[in-house]
Design an enzyme around this catalytic site. Structure first.
Site, PDB file in Angstrom:
ATOM      1  N   ASN A 272     -17.863 -58.530   8.850  1.00 39.95           N
ATOM      2  CA  ASN A 272     -17.954 -58.358   7.443  1.00 39.95           C
ATOM      3  C   ASN A 272     -19.366 -57.967   6.976  1.00 39.95           C
ATOM      4  O   ASN A 272     -20.347 -58.310   7.494  1.00 39.95           O
ATOM      5  CB  ASN A 272     -17.626 -59.817   6.795  1.00 39.95           C
ATOM      6  CG  ASN A 272     -16.196 -60.381   7.270  1.00 39.95           C
ATOM      7  OD1 ASN A 272     -15.526 -60.045   7.471  1.00 39.95           O
ATOM      8  ND2 ASN A 272     -16.922 -61.734   8.078  1.00 39.95           N
ATOM      9  N   HIS A 304     -22.780 -57.307  19.020  1.00 36.27           N
ATOM     10  CA  HIS A 304     -21.570 -56.251  18.786  1.00 36.27           C
ATOM     11  C   HIS A 304     -21.405 -56.404  17.379  1.00 36.27           C
ATOM     12  O   HIS A 304     -21.166 -55.470  16.801  1.00 36.27           O
ATOM     13  CB  HIS A 304     -20.430 -56.991  19.744  1.00 36.27           C
ATOM     14  CG  HIS A 304     -19.166 -56.308  19.321  1.00 36.27           C
ATOM     15  ND1 HIS A 304     -18.479 -55.356  20.148  1.00 36.27           N
ATOM     16  CD2 HIS A 304     -18.161 -56.545  18.378  1.00 36.27           C
ATOM     17  CE1 HIS A 304     -17.365 -54.751  19.692  1.00 36.27           C
ATOM     18  NE2 HIS A 304     -17.170 -55.593  18.499  1.00 36.27           N
ATOM     19  N   GLU A 305     -21.193 -57.634  16.618  1.00 40.26           N
ATOM     20  CA  GLU A 305     -21.000 -57.731  15.221  1.00 40.26           C
ATOM     21  C   GLU A 305     -22.007 -57.033  14.607  1.00 40.26           C
ATOM     22  O   GLU A 305     -21.693 -56.313  13.560  1.00 40.26           O
ATOM     23  CB  GLU A 305     -20.751 -59.055  15.064  1.00 40.26           C
ATOM     24  CG  GLU A 305     -19.809 -59.912  15.692  1.00 40.26           C
ATOM     25  CD  GLU A 305     -18.426 -59.079  15.799  1.00 40.26           C
ATOM     26  OE1 GLU A 305     -18.212 -58.455  14.991  1.00 40.26           O
ATOM     27  OE2 GLU A 305     -17.824 -59.434  16.999  1.00 40.26           O
ATOM     28  N   HIS A 308     -21.479 -53.230  14.491  1.00 32.92           N
ATOM     29  CA  HIS A 308     -20.626 -52.632  13.510  1.00 32.92           C
ATOM     30  C   HIS A 308     -21.277 -52.226  12.197  1.00 32.92           C
ATOM     31  O   HIS A 308     -20.355 -51.525  11.445  1.00 32.92           O
ATOM     32  CB  HIS A 308     -19.691 -53.769  13.382  1.00 32.92           C
ATOM     33  CG  HIS A 308     -18.410 -53.864  14.412  1.00 32.92           C
ATOM     34  ND1 HIS A 308     -17.948 -52.792  14.581  1.00 32.92           N
ATOM     35  CD2 HIS A 308     -17.853 -54.949  15.019  1.00 32.92           C
ATOM     36  CE1 HIS A 308     -16.685 -52.882  15.688  1.00 32.92           C
ATOM     37  NE2 HIS A 308     -17.038 -54.283  15.906  1.00 32.92           N
TER      38      HIS A 308
END
Ligand code: SER
Ligand code: ZN
Length: 668
Positions: A272, A304-305, A308
């Site tokens: 998010n 990884h997050e 994004h």
């Protein structure tokens, strides 16, 4: 998941939304059972949609409390509402606002999609289609909006109130028991990136300045009492932010970056915008108990997050068929980060082990599907090793095929051209076709065709002509619904290994791209190397340059030579694995002759002893990989059918025991 009569959604049926939502103002009054959500949506007809089309908003188990258009309550005859949809058959043909009030019960939401309350924390998960469980919406990734979110809650219950973007206001309410916070995210985003968190949480924090001079407050929020285990995640975050600036030229773009770790979270972790949410097993590390592997995996998932933010959020997906556009690319980016932070060969070996055990088996079974599926009933079933891991391999191949420089220019072009949009694989590949000047149309087959290709190789050395000829063939097995397969573009990195190591490569064959790269894009090809001074051993698919199986008949002696003389670490590891695999496959069959296994054990013991004395200290993690035999499950996969688990287990034990004994003394 989801029943069989759900409609089949097809890639070819995509069409743009008839309506767009420019801004979303959410006012959310958090309550354990009765959370009120007021959504003010600024609607606009999409110039690319159908003029005069009805407006159909998605819902899922929603209860509508009130509805107003341009601030005026809408007559019930002007709309239809069910828990699953809110339809206005004849909306005004111009911009208007909708105010939608819904009431939801976060405590009863055990699907953990949408807004839920668990372990006393309010939390959301909206990918892929959870936002429609909060309010009626155009819940599709190509509808991107600017969000302002006001959260209100009892102070005692939720002293921390977080959402996407930057905090613009926060205060106590006059009653003294309740408070609110307003968050604004200036970056347009699809609904699946919306998030909120409310609860009594502890945190650790740190200031950060981006390379382009932006000050950012970083924080990791955890459940009470867990803050002393959050330090490694915060440290990893700082390192991956710096790395993305240096390697991909990507800076962070908000004043705040929050990570929240909760104990009840289904997806693992979620990117998010500005508010990443994790299952806390991927965040918390206790120095007393965490292993090296735990530290590496926390670092990789945090990265990884975070990555994004550019590959997924700033550039998002046009539709869910493009899931690999963000996931394959982001896995590739986190793999590169871990390789740079740690040992590149070790990371590569670990990733290939995972790929073979999870993705190759998926690709060989009834669930085989292309990296970009063509149809689905339930997108949540497509968060698979094929989309993620094979998706990352496809990017890696692209980089090998066009070279590092063109790859970098292509990435820059992609960010420049697609920033703020919901993009497709075609748009992504067009950037690399442009940056490299190469025709990548055949390469797209990797996105369309399921199944693991097999590359069959054989070589021949002509001593008199000092010429080495390599014959390569490829084939991809049929998979459900795809029986005829076409050749794919396979980058085969290779070397010819002589007694003293790599021999120079001279070839005028068209398929030789130079720099140790052969491109196999046809069913078969033959390639000759000239001026080869001695009979070489081919070292093929170096660094595991393509997600394929390799069939190449090398003797144990040849493989052991590769193990000691190959310049490619991956293939050194692979050579030893191949020797061990062959022995275990033979010994793992019922009634197998164990003498052969003992001979291999002695041979491997000698090699490993030499290796440990010579190399191990330089990269102990690599040595640890080399010392790890293929797992019993790997052997079972090799045998393929009529597997005898007891025989495999006993062969495995026999070989590892014998090697262990022979290394006694040389192990540190
Ligand atoms: N989008 C998430 C991830 O892969 C899945 O929940 O990071
Ligand atoms: Zn991801």
């Amino acid at each position: 998941m989801r029943n069989d009569d759900a409609p089949l959604i097809r890639l070819e049926d995509y069409r743009p939304s008839d309506w767009l939502i420019d801004t979303v103002d959410l006012d959310i009054d958090l309550h354990p059972q009765k959370t009120r959500v007021r959504a003010l949506l600024a609607m606009r007809p999409n110039p690319e949609g159908q003029p005069g089309a009805p407006l159909k908003l998605d819902g899922d188990e929603l209860t509508l409390k009130s509805l107003a258009l341009d601030g005026k309550p809408l007559d019930p005859s002007a709309y239809e509402v069910t828990p699953q949809a809110l339809t206005i058959p004849a909306p005004p043909p111009h911009d208007f606002t909708l105010t939608i009030e819904t009431e939801i019960d976060p405590s009863a939401n055990t699907k953990l999609m949408g807004l839920y309350r668990s372990s006393k924390v309010y939390c959301t998960q909206c990918e892929a289609d959870g936002f429609r469980r909060i309010t009626y919406f155009l819940d599709r990734p190509d509808v991107m909006s600017v969000y302002t979110v006001r959260l209100e809650a009892a102070k005692a219950e939720a002293p921390v109130l977080l959402s996407n973007g930057n905090l613009v206001a926060a205060a106590e309410l006059p009653d003294g028991d309740r408070h609110f916070a307003v968050w604004h995210d200036p970056h347009p985003k699809p609904a699946y990136l919306f998030a909120l968190v409310g609860g009594a949480l502890d945190h650790v924090r740190q200031d950060y300045a981006t390379a382009d001079g932006h000050k950012v407050e970083l924080a990791v929020y955890v459940e009470p009492g867990k803050a002393d285990r959050a330090g490694w995640a915060l440290d990893s975050l700082v390192r991956c932010m710096r790395w993305d600036e240096q390697v991909f030229g990507r800076n962070y773009d908000l004043d705040v970056f929050n990570v929240v770790a909760v104990s009840d979270f289904n997806m693992g972790a979620m990117e998010n915008k500005g508010l990443n949410i994790f299952n806390d097993k991927y965040v918390l590390a206790d120095p007393q108990t965490a292993t090296d592997g735990d530290y590496a995996s926390i670092e990789a998932i945090i990265a990884h997050e975070y990555f994004h933010n550019w590959t997924g959020n700033r550039v998002t997906c046009r539709d869910w068929f493009q899931l690999c556009l963000k996931e394959g690319l982001t896995v590739f980016r986190d793999q590169e980060f871990s390789s740079d932070e740690r040992s590149r060969p070790v990371k590569r070996i670990a990733d290939v082990r995972t790929l073979r055990s999870t993705q190759f088996s998926e690709d060989a079974g009834p669930l085989a599907h292309p990296v970009r599926p063509r149809a689905y009933k339930e997108i949540n079933n497509f968060y698979t090793p094929t989309v993620y891991e094979k998706g990352a391999e496809v990017i890696r191949m692209l980089k090998v095929l066009i070279g590092d420089e063109a790859f970098k220019r292509g990435m820059d072009l992609y960010f420049e051209r697609c920033d703020g949009t919901a993009a497709t694989i075609e748009q992504f590949l067009a950037c690399f076709a442009e940056s490299s000047g190469k025709d990548l149309s055949d390469f797209t087959r990797w996105y369309e065709q399921a199944g693991t290709p097999t590359v069959t190789a054989s070589g021949h050395y002509d001593a008199a002509a000092r010429r080495y000829t390599l014959d390569l063939k490829q084939s991809t097995p049929p998979t459900p619904g795809q029986f005829e397969k076409s050749p794919v573009v396979l980058p085969i990195k290779l070397g010819l290994v002589g007694r003293q190591g790599d021999l120079p490569l001279n070839s005028s064959s068209n398929a030789y791209a130079g720099d140790g790269l052969v491109v196999l894009d046809d069913e078969a090809l033959s390639i000759t190397f000239e001026d080869v001074a001695e009979a070489p051993i081919p070292s093929l698919m170096r660094g595991f340059s393509a997600p394929a199986r390799l069939e190449l008949d090398l003797s144990d002696a040849d493989l052991l030579r590769l193990f000691s003389a190959d310049s490619d670490s991956f293939n050194r590891w692979q050579a030893l694995q191949s020797v061990a695999t062959r022995a275990l496959v033979a010994a793992g069959r019922p009634g197998a002759d164990r003498a052969a296994l003992a001979a291999t054990a002695a041979e491997l013991g000698r090699e490993l002893d030499g290796f440990l004395k010579a190399d191990a200290v330089a990269d102990p993690a690599f040595a640890a990989q080399v010392l790890r035999l293929p797992a019993p499950a790997d052997i079972a996969r090799e045998i393929g059918r009529d597997v005898d688990p007891d025989a495999i287990f006993s062969a495995h034990r026999g070989l590892s025991g014998a090697i262990g004994k022979s290394l006694f003394g040389s192990l540190p």
